[in-house]
Enzyme design. Structure first.
Site, PDB file in Angstrom:
ATOM      1  N   CYS A  70       4.346  -9.854 -17.779  1.00 13.88           N
ATOM      2  CA  CYS A  70       4.309  -9.393 -19.161  1.00 13.88           C
ATOM      3  C   CYS A  70       3.454  -8.141 -19.268  1.00 13.88           C
ATOM      4  O   CYS A  70       2.361  -8.133 -19.840  1.00 13.88           O
ATOM      5  CB  CYS A  70       3.848 -10.517 -20.084  1.00 13.88           C
ATOM      6  N   GLU A  71       3.957  -7.116 -18.694  1.00 15.88           N
ATOM      7  CA  GLU A  71       3.369  -5.795 -18.647  1.00 15.88           C
ATOM      8  C   GLU A  71       4.407  -4.973 -17.882  1.00 15.88           C
ATOM      9  O   GLU A  71       5.185  -5.549 -17.136  1.00 15.88           O
ATOM     10  CB  GLU A  71       2.052  -5.840 -17.849  1.00 15.88           C
TER      11      GLU A  71
ATOM     12  N   GLY B 170      -3.368   8.012   9.321  1.00 15.77           N
ATOM     13  CA  GLY B 170      -2.671   8.963   8.466  1.00 15.77           C
ATOM     14  C   GLY B 170      -1.243   9.160   8.933  1.00 15.77           C
ATOM     15  O   GLY B 170      -0.537  10.034   8.447  1.00 15.77           O
TER      16      GLY B 170
ATOM     17  N   TYR C 210       0.731   3.532  -6.936  1.00 18.89           N
ATOM     18  CA  TYR C 210       0.797   4.836  -6.256  1.00 18.89           C
ATOM     19  C   TYR C 210       2.102   5.577  -6.498  1.00 18.89           C
ATOM     20  O   TYR C 210       2.322   6.639  -5.913  1.00 18.89           O
ATOM     21  CB  TYR C 210       0.705   4.638  -4.727  1.00 18.89           C
TER      22      TYR C 210
ATOM     23  N   ARG D 192       2.428  -1.452  -5.138  1.00 15.72           N
ATOM     24  CA  ARG D 192       2.464  -0.046  -4.705  1.00 15.72           C
ATOM     25  C   ARG D 192       3.275   0.875  -5.633  1.00 15.72           C
ATOM     26  O   ARG D 192       2.831   1.985  -5.909  1.00 15.72           O
ATOM     27  CB  ARG D 192       2.956   0.065  -3.261  1.00 15.72           C
TER      28      ARG D 192
ATOM     29  N   TYR E 279       0.097  -2.920   2.877  1.00 18.91           N
ATOM     30  CA  TYR E 279      -0.479  -2.837   1.532  1.00 18.91           C
ATOM     31  C   TYR E 279       0.415  -3.487   0.490  1.00 18.91           C
ATOM     32  O   TYR E 279       0.466  -3.043  -0.653  1.00 18.91           O
ATOM     33  CB  TYR E 279      -0.792  -1.367   1.156  1.00 18.91           C
TER      34      TYR E 279
ATOM     35  N   GLU F  33      -6.585   4.363  14.486  1.00 22.18           N
ATOM     36  CA  GLU F  33      -6.628   3.097  13.747  1.00 22.18           C
ATOM     37  C   GLU F  33      -5.522   3.057  12.693  1.00 22.18           C
ATOM     38  O   GLU F  33      -5.788   3.071  11.501  1.00 22.18           O
ATOM     39  CB  GLU F  33      -8.007   2.891  13.136  1.00 22.18           C
ATOM     40  N   PRO F  34      -4.288   2.955  13.134  1.00 23.78           N
ATOM     41  CA  PRO F  34      -3.167   2.933  12.197  1.00 23.78           C
ATOM     42  C   PRO F  34      -2.983   1.566  11.535  1.00 23.78           C
ATOM     43  O   PRO F  34      -3.175   0.529  12.163  1.00 23.78           O
ATOM     44  CB  PRO F  34      -1.965   3.235  13.097  1.00 23.78           C
ATOM     45  N   GLY F  35      -2.633   1.612  10.258  1.00 24.67           N
ATOM     46  CA  GLY F  35      -2.239   0.382   9.566  1.00 24.67           C
ATOM     47  C   GLY F  35      -0.756   0.470   9.269  1.00 24.67           C
ATOM     48  O   GLY F  35       0.092  -0.152   9.914  1.00 24.67           O
TER      49      GLY F  35
HETATM   50  C1  LIG Z   1      -7.065   2.149   5.598  1.00 19.00           C
HETATM   51  C2  LIG Z   1      -7.683   2.719   6.781  1.00 19.00           C
HETATM   52  C3  LIG Z   1      -6.906   3.029   7.910  1.00 19.00           C
HETATM   53  C4  LIG Z   1      -5.405   2.834   7.970  1.00 19.00           C
HETATM   54  O1  LIG Z   1      -4.697   3.799   7.246  1.00 19.00           O
HETATM   55  P1  LIG Z   1      -3.095   3.808   7.287  1.00 19.00           P
HETATM   56  O2  LIG Z   1      -2.712   4.899   6.358  1.00 19.00           O
HETATM   57  O3  LIG Z   1      -2.605   2.474   6.833  1.00 19.00           O
HETATM   58  O4  LIG Z   1      -2.674   4.053   8.685  1.00 19.00           O
HETATM   59  C5  LIG Z   1      -7.566   3.511   9.021  1.00 19.00           C
HETATM   60  N1  LIG Z   1      -8.910   3.704   9.014  1.00 19.00           N
HETATM   61  C6  LIG Z   1      -9.684   3.430   7.952  1.00 19.00           C
HETATM   62  C7  LIG Z   1     -11.150   3.642   8.006  1.00 19.00           C
HETATM   63  C8  LIG Z   1      -9.101   2.932   6.787  1.00 19.00           C
HETATM   64  O5  LIG Z   1      -9.867   2.674   5.728  1.00 19.00           O
END
Ligand SMILES: *Cc1c(COP(=O)(O)O)cnc(C)c1O
Length: 404
Positions: A328-329, A218, A302, A298, A356, A259-261
């Protein structure tokens, strides 16, 4: 990496092209670990789904990260990138018991988020350690209120179901080794996050053999000027202190997991496109690029903001443009953007395109997905080839139609 590097990459590998700066990924990783440096056992599990190229996963492994995965295919990608199964956590939602069992057999940490599968899995594999994903029903309100909304989220086991959860664990004598939460919303207010952490601690107190507490992600990154971002350093200070106090009460030094993405890869990504057409209508000027929501969904999905710059005319007079694609949209990337004057053929770069973006790309309109390039130690490395017509036809089966 500079804008000139991006232009050189586009001329070498063609466009549109996604470019990722390895040094930026590394510095974000280090910023996060530095904020929690007082924690004895800290684990970062990169969320694979944000950007799942195998070379990116290898880079994460080199940095010392583990992996968070949401499908058996992401687990397989992680193994292909050289991760040990123990360095991977699997946090699926709504998958079959069979898939969970297969992943557990691979030696990967399982994280279960519903009571039905928890009971079935526990009854069949009581010895396999399982993490539980809870839903703390906390989300940040617009004015930093703590809201207990989110009650209808499909993720996690509701904290109101703890009695039933405990009954299942007792009846199956299964082994719970971790508690997890990931609310999915941006952490804008650290107090709200700390409130959710308290709920995680309360839940953890019900279990005697925990090894780790996973606070999910988050972490918000800025998408435009003056945008709010999570104050990682303040979070690190406050949560570390509270976490250590909890471990003392609990009587064991647990591992703290994130667990950051987005936080790790978003800022590192640059998406370079070329302007095909500048189209003046009665009400605005469109710049149409050789891409669309097939490559970057995105903004349409979103309403996300990606900053756009003109690489070819950086010092040109600034004008207002609506930047759109060739699908074409309706595929608007941004409206009323101030961009240095655009001529057909100019290269535009979209910022914050690490997370993403490619991972959500499709072949809509039968277009090829872009190439991906990793900028690593001052050099450009192709990490995914641009698709070709063979990729479009691959797996399609042409049947023989009966003659009239
Ligand atoms: C997508 C996801 C994340 C990563 O979220 P970010 O907003 O990209 O940091 C972490 N944990 C779980 C279980 C997820 O599904």
């Amino acid at each position: 990496m500079t804008n000139n590097d991006l232009s050189a990459i586009a001329s070498e590998f063609g466009n549109p092209v996604y470019v990722y700066d390895a040094a930026k990924i590394a510095s974000q990783y280090q910023r996060l670990t530095a904020a929690f440096s007082s924690i004895g056992d800290l684990r970062i599990n990169y969320a694979t789904k944000a950007l799942s190229n195998v070379s990116i996963l290898k880079l994460m492994r080199q940095l010392g990260s583990g992996l968070d995965t949401v499908s058996i295919q992401e687990v397989q990608l992680g193994l292909a990138a050289g991760f040990e199964p123990q360095a991977i956590i699997y946090t699926p939602n709504g998958v079959s018991l069979k898939e969970i069992e297969t992943v557990a057999q691979m030696g990967v940490q399982i994280n279960i988020d519903n009571l039905s599968l928890l009971e079935q899995f526990g009854a069949r594999h009581p010895k396999t350690p399982v993490c539980i994903r809870i839903n703390p029903h906390v989300m940040a309100g617009g004015n930093s209120n703590i809201s207990v909304g989110h009650i209808d989220s499909k993720f996690g086991i509701s904290i109101h179901q703890i009695p039933h959860l405990l009954r299942i664990v007792e009846n199956t004598a299964m082994n719970i080794n971790g508690i997890h939460m990931h609310t999915g919303s941006d952490i804008l207010d650290i107090e709200v996050f700390l409130h959710a952490a308290e709920i995680l601690f309360d839940t953890a107190n019900h279990f005697k053999n925990l090894e780790f507490l996973d606070f999910g992600s988050g972490f918000k990154v800025p998408y435009h000027e003056n945008d709010i971002e999570t104050n990682i350093e303040e979070l690190g200070e406050k949560l570390s202190k509270r976490f250590k106090a909890f471990c003392k009460e609990y009587g064991s030094d647990l591992q703290l997991v994130f667990e950051p993405g987005k936080f790790l890869v978003s800022l590192a990504g640059h998406f370079v496109t070329q302007v095909n057409v500048v189209k003046q209508t009665t009400s605005r000027v469109f710049a149409q690029v050789d891409s669309g929501f097939n490559h970057l969904i995105r903004p349409m999905l979103y309403g996300s903001h990606h900053h756009i710059e003109n690489l070819s005319n950086p010092n040109g007079k600034v004008r207002f443009y609506s930047v759109v694609g060739y699908i074409c949209e309706t595929d608007t990337f941004g409206t009323n953007r101030k961009i240095a004057e655009i001529t057909e053929g100019d290269l535009l770069v979209f910022r914050n395109c690490g997370a993403y973006c490619f991972s959500m790309a499709s072949n809509y309109n039968s277009r090829y997905r872009p190439a991906e390039v990793l900028w690593y130690e001052g050099k450009a490395h192709l990490i995914r080839k641009r698709e070709t017509f063979d990729d479009i036809m691959h797996n399609q089966v042409e049947i023989e139609l009966g003659k009239e």
